[in-house]
Design a protein around this motif. Sequence first.
Motif, PDB file in Angstrom:
ATOM      1  N   ALA A  78      39.809   0.204  34.401  1.00  0.00           N
ATOM      2  CA  ALA A  78      38.840  -0.027  33.773  1.00  0.00           C
ATOM      3  C   ALA A  78      38.968  -0.109  32.677  1.00  0.00           C
ATOM      4  N   LEU A  79      39.383   0.040  32.014  1.00  0.00           N
ATOM      5  CA  LEU A  79      40.326   0.130  30.574  1.00  0.00           C
ATOM      6  C   LEU A  79      40.869  -0.940  29.947  1.00  0.00           C
ATOM      7  N   ALA A  80      41.948  -1.657  31.238  1.00  0.00           N
ATOM      8  CA  ALA A  80      42.022  -2.878  30.820  1.00  0.00           C
ATOM      9  C   ALA A  80      41.352  -3.813  30.380  1.00  0.00           C
ATOM     10  N   PRO A  81      42.347  -4.659  28.925  1.00  0.00           N
ATOM     11  CA  PRO A  81      41.655  -5.252  28.013  1.00  0.00           C
ATOM     12  C   PRO A  81      40.667  -6.404  28.374  1.00  0.00           C
ATOM     13  N   ALA A  82      40.966  -6.881  29.385  1.00  0.00           N
ATOM     14  CA  ALA A  82      39.981  -8.273  29.928  1.00  0.00           C
ATOM     15  C   ALA A  82      39.102  -7.215  30.387  1.00  0.00           C
ATOM     16  N   GLU A  83      38.874  -6.087  30.695  1.00  0.00           N
ATOM     17  CA  GLU A  83      37.781  -5.625  31.296  1.00  0.00           C
ATOM     18  C   GLU A  83      36.798  -4.756  30.503  1.00  0.00           C
ATOM     19  N   LEU A  84      37.600  -4.739  28.939  1.00  0.00           N
ATOM     20  CA  LEU A  84      36.512  -3.955  28.241  1.00  0.00           C
ATOM     21  C   LEU A  84      35.926  -5.061  27.034  1.00  0.00           C
ATOM     22  N   THR A  85      36.651  -6.785  27.129  1.00  0.00           N
ATOM     23  CA  THR A  85      36.343  -7.341  25.986  1.00  0.00           C
ATOM     24  C   THR A  85      34.905  -8.148  26.699  1.00  0.00           C
ATOM     25  N   VAL A  86      34.317  -8.221  25.875  1.00  0.00           N
ATOM     26  CA  VAL A  86      33.168  -9.312  25.606  1.00  0.00           C
ATOM     27  C   VAL A  86      32.915 -10.157  25.281  1.00  0.00           C
ATOM     28  N   PRO A  87      32.408 -11.478  26.112  1.00  0.00           N
ATOM     29  CA  PRO A  87      32.818 -12.388  25.915  1.00  0.00           C
ATOM     30  C   PRO A  87      32.017 -13.177  25.056  1.00  0.00           C
ATOM     31  N   GLU A  88      33.300 -14.193  24.209  1.00  0.00           N
ATOM     32  CA  GLU A  88      32.305 -14.733  22.507  1.00  0.00           C
ATOM     33  C   GLU A  88      31.168 -15.195  23.107  1.00  0.00           C
ATOM     34  N   ARG A  89      30.291 -15.856  24.497  1.00  0.00           N
ATOM     35  CA  ARG A  89      29.090 -16.506  23.762  1.00  0.00           C
ATOM     36  C   ARG A  89      27.787 -15.657  24.263  1.00  0.00           C
ATOM     37  N   VAL A  90      28.736 -14.538  24.582  1.00  0.00           N
ATOM     38  CA  VAL A  90      27.478 -13.006  24.101  1.00  0.00           C
ATOM     39  C   VAL A  90      27.154 -12.670  23.336  1.00  0.00           C
ATOM     40  N   ILE A  91      28.722 -12.369  22.470  1.00  0.00           N
ATOM     41  CA  ILE A  91      28.389 -11.680  20.842  1.00  0.00           C
ATOM     42  C   ILE A  91      27.413 -12.340  20.267  1.00  0.00           C
ATOM     43  N   LYS A  92      27.875 -14.066  20.096  1.00  0.00           N
ATOM     44  CA  LYS A  92      26.887 -14.958  19.298  1.00  0.00           C
ATOM     45  C   LYS A  92      25.363 -14.974  19.499  1.00  0.00           C
ATOM     46  N   LEU A  93      24.855 -14.692  20.708  1.00  0.00           N
ATOM     47  CA  LEU A  93      23.206 -14.054  21.385  1.00  0.00           C
ATOM     48  C   LEU A  93      22.295 -13.160  21.077  1.00  0.00           C
ATOM     49  N   ILE A  94      23.603 -12.622  19.697  1.00  0.00           N
ATOM     50  CA  ILE A  94      22.983 -11.234  19.868  1.00  0.00           C
ATOM     51  C   ILE A  94      22.658 -10.923  18.649  1.00  0.00           C
ATOM     52  N   PRO A  95      21.357 -11.056  17.655  1.00  0.00           N
ATOM     53  CA  PRO A  95      21.587 -10.927  16.607  1.00  0.00           C
ATOM     54  C   PRO A  95      21.072  -9.727  15.795  1.00  0.00           C
ATOM     55  N   PRO A  96      20.425  -9.168  14.817  1.00  0.00           N
ATOM     56  CA  PRO A  96      20.325  -8.089  14.273  1.00  0.00           C
ATOM     57  C   PRO A  96      18.609  -7.932  14.521  1.00  0.00           C
ATOM     58  N   PRO A  97      18.231  -6.514  14.766  1.00  0.00           N
ATOM     59  CA  PRO A  97      16.627  -7.062  14.735  1.00  0.00           C
ATOM     60  C   PRO A  97      15.520  -7.738  13.634  1.00  0.00           C
ATOM     61  N   PRO A  98      14.305  -8.141  13.910  1.00  0.00           N
ATOM     62  CA  PRO A  98      13.580  -8.627  13.218  1.00  0.00           C
ATOM     63  C   PRO A  98      12.753  -7.188  11.929  1.00  0.00           C
ATOM     64  N   PRO A  99      12.245  -8.408  11.858  1.00  0.00           N
ATOM     65  CA  PRO A  99      11.523  -7.277  10.864  1.00  0.00           C
ATOM     66  C   PRO A  99      10.158  -7.174  12.024  1.00  0.00           C
ATOM     67  N   GLY A 100       9.600  -5.263  12.064  1.00  0.00           N
ATOM     68  CA  GLY A 100       9.071  -5.315  13.075  1.00  0.00           C
ATOM     69  C   GLY A 100       9.575  -4.191  13.825  1.00  0.00           C
ATOM     70  N   MET A 101      10.955  -4.761  14.277  1.00  0.00           N
ATOM     71  CA  MET A 101      11.515  -4.363  15.427  1.00  0.00           C
ATOM     72  C   MET A 101      12.214  -3.142  15.091  1.00  0.00           C
ATOM     73  N   ASN A 102      11.992  -1.712  16.166  1.00  0.00           N
ATOM     74  CA  ASN A 102      12.414  -0.828  16.447  1.00  0.00           C
ATOM     75  C   ASN A 102      14.331  -0.842  16.525  1.00  0.00           C
ATOM     76  N   THR A 103      14.905  -0.058  16.068  1.00  0.00           N
ATOM     77  CA  THR A 103      15.903   0.166  15.319  1.00  0.00           C
ATOM     78  C   THR A 103      16.855   0.639  17.388  1.00  0.00           C
ATOM     79  N   ASP A 104      15.566   1.494  17.260  1.00  0.00           N
ATOM     80  CA  ASP A 104      16.498   2.350  18.553  1.00  0.00           C
ATOM     81  C   ASP A 104      15.743   1.655  19.501  1.00  0.00           C
ATOM     82  N   GLN A 105      16.064   0.284  19.446  1.00  0.00           N
ATOM     83  CA  GLN A 105      16.578  -0.152  20.912  1.00  0.00           C
ATOM     84  C   GLN A 105      17.329  -1.161  20.903  1.00  0.00           C
ATOM     85  N   MET A 106      17.910  -0.838  19.496  1.00  0.00           N
ATOM     86  CA  MET A 106      19.531  -1.625  19.874  1.00  0.00           C
ATOM     87  C   MET A 106      20.522  -0.159  19.899  1.00  0.00           C
TER      88      MET A 106
END
Length: 813
Positions: A626-654
Amino acid sequence: MRNSRSFRRTRLAATATAVLALSLSIVASLRAQPADAPFLRVRVDEARNRAMLEIPAAQLNHDFLHQVTLATGLGNGSLDRGQMGQSVVVRLERRGTRVLLVRDNWGVRAPAGDAANQRAASDAFPRAVVASFPVDGEANGVLTVDATSLFMSDAYGVADGLRGGGPGGASAGGPYRVDANRSWLDTARTKSFVRNAEVHAVLTFVADAPNRAIGRLAPDAKAMTFEEHHSLVMLPETAGYRPREYDPRYGFGGTQFADLSQGFDGDYRSGFINRWRLIPKDPAAYRRGELVEPITPITYYLDPGIPAPYREALREGGNWWAKVFEGAGFRNAFRVLDLPAGADPMDARYNMLMWVHRNGPGPSVGPSYTDPRTGEIIRAMVRIDAWRSLIDYNIWSGTVPAAGPNGPNVDAETFAMMRRRQHAAHEIGHTLGLQHNYIASTQGRTSVMDYPFPIITVAKDGSLDLRDAWRKGPGAWDSLAIKLGYTWYPDAAAEKTGQDAIMKDGFARNVRFINDTYAGSNTSNPYVTRWEEGATPFDAVQRTSQVRRIMIDKFNETAIKPGEPMALLNMRFAHVYLHHRYSLEALAKYVGGMDFTFTLRGDGQTPTRVIPAAEQRKALNMAMDALAPAELTVPERVIKLIPPPPPGMNTDQMWLETMGFTAFDPITLAGGLATEVIGYLLDRERCARLVLFQARDANALGLDEVMSTIVHRTWGAPVPASSAERAVLRASQRAALDALLDLAGDAKVLPDVRAHALAQLKGIDGRLAAFGGSDASARAHAAAAKRDIARFMAGQDVPAQRPRYPVITLPWP
């Protein structure tokens, strides 16, 4: 001297006789009162903000219950609406111009002793005078006292919760105190009835140095108003109720006390299981094996604040218990109803399912008030948190991208309400006396008293199937436990015979119980883990890993609704990435694993069984897979989808932390999972068990093999071609090194454990000279590792100063 066995045989009878005598004296003293007269009355003097307690002469020197419940909450889980406080036996004693509220010590008894022995036991420990009331008047056999000092005080302990219970922790501020000028008694909710009196106090807590951590929960942290509710309740008559002696195999909570009448071969421990009083209306028909209604069914009421569709889901889940009680011979023994119009949910006559809102995730709970003399449950106040369904919705939403154009085969509301039915049954189960049963998930979901994780499977067409995500009713353990706790017997001899037969039937069917104590990640039983589902942890890891891979590979923006902030994908992806985390925890318990039972001498159970070495090795390698690098790696396309929270959004939802501020951080995510799994495998107690078991069996899996496997699968792993995979491999290497450094420096470990850890550190150090090649990041990583090992060997290691990958903790499903 009689031995403790003879004392145990007479203890229940002696206790019942003593309590019966007390109850008969109470009944006799009440004959002079009208049948509908309240046993105590509280009158509010609004002009002077006083609580006047009216005490009939017959109620002096007689025990009753004083219960304190928090009626309004803080909103953060430390102080909840409907939170139960103390429930203690007290009595009112007149001393001149005062009436004292006295509390005896029911934790110490000598039930099988004579009067002198009982007095010796009582005198060895203190009782308490918890309040003093000045006499205000006396007329027509009724004594009136000023009880304001009790009812206008912080009897619940809100001030303690405000001082240290905010989100900021114990350093927040205070102390808080009750301001009498801003507090009052609520006359509309202060009432008297035949068997109980209810007093509702509205208290304002003030502080010169307010708790800033809870400032966002209150309009003014300097002055916060809470409501505390007092219930003064007549003790139940003991005639017809026989306490059931505590047995650790039953799965019931208990009322424990020190039995000082035991002989020299006893241990002074004794107690009764906690249960409701269920007596058949027709004992003869019951003995013939017919289903019989009880004289008084167990009835719970729904908080009027529970919205649809939760109301029906909680009602349906709670009423699962009605069917279970049929196995104990009772028909219509349990029911969940709407609270009658105008009824106060704080009134001691109502067992409640309360709907609790908070500012974040937290537990639901099923507490109850019991009669400390006998263990009889007399009142329940279940608290169901509203936030839990938000977590379940996040889990469901993570399956949407993998579901195809028609969406998941179970819609979001159905998914959430399936969970809530089981949730209601679980918390009510606690108020029926039952403990958690964390082995049930590996026995075919035999109990609602386990913590469930949704069983999501992969259909033949590769789609995800959610139809069996949550259990749909009670299980075999629930039926067995209720039989053990609630089967009615005409006498003690029949009870012993009947209980033995029920327990033997459970053994024959291998229906088992193991509680909270042994469910932690450091414990030895792989079949006992919270939030894990499957016949074995092997099955669970295979299923959850397969589902996780599908969800990661197909994850996209459809996990949120159109128009929602893309930053919410952080929260949704957290559940996708860690879908297998609880099953990995269970899997690690195979390593150094040992199954066991709560056996009593002569009951035929096997006390302990070390997990076979082949299964331990299989688990070790699956965990490292389960700790093999292929299992731990997050796909690049997923990383690109997730920005920081906008104003008014609680950081505890991150929920996925980042070291890069605005950038999604897949390395910390991978490092956290690696830290968690390796931490399970190299837990201090687990390492000790590996040494102990190999000392008994040279062929057992040993600690050296476990550590060598972890080092080989991290520091000795092939270097991936992908830079992303190389980065997460370094994270798992760092997690392994930190775990070994921690063990080698832990003064509490078994000496052999420290020796093995030191040997592995020297081995890693030997690898580092040629580590990294042309990869600058790998060379820097190796240099840092070599420096940390050198500092450790020189006695200069400070574990808290080594950077760590944080373990990601998600709210409970």
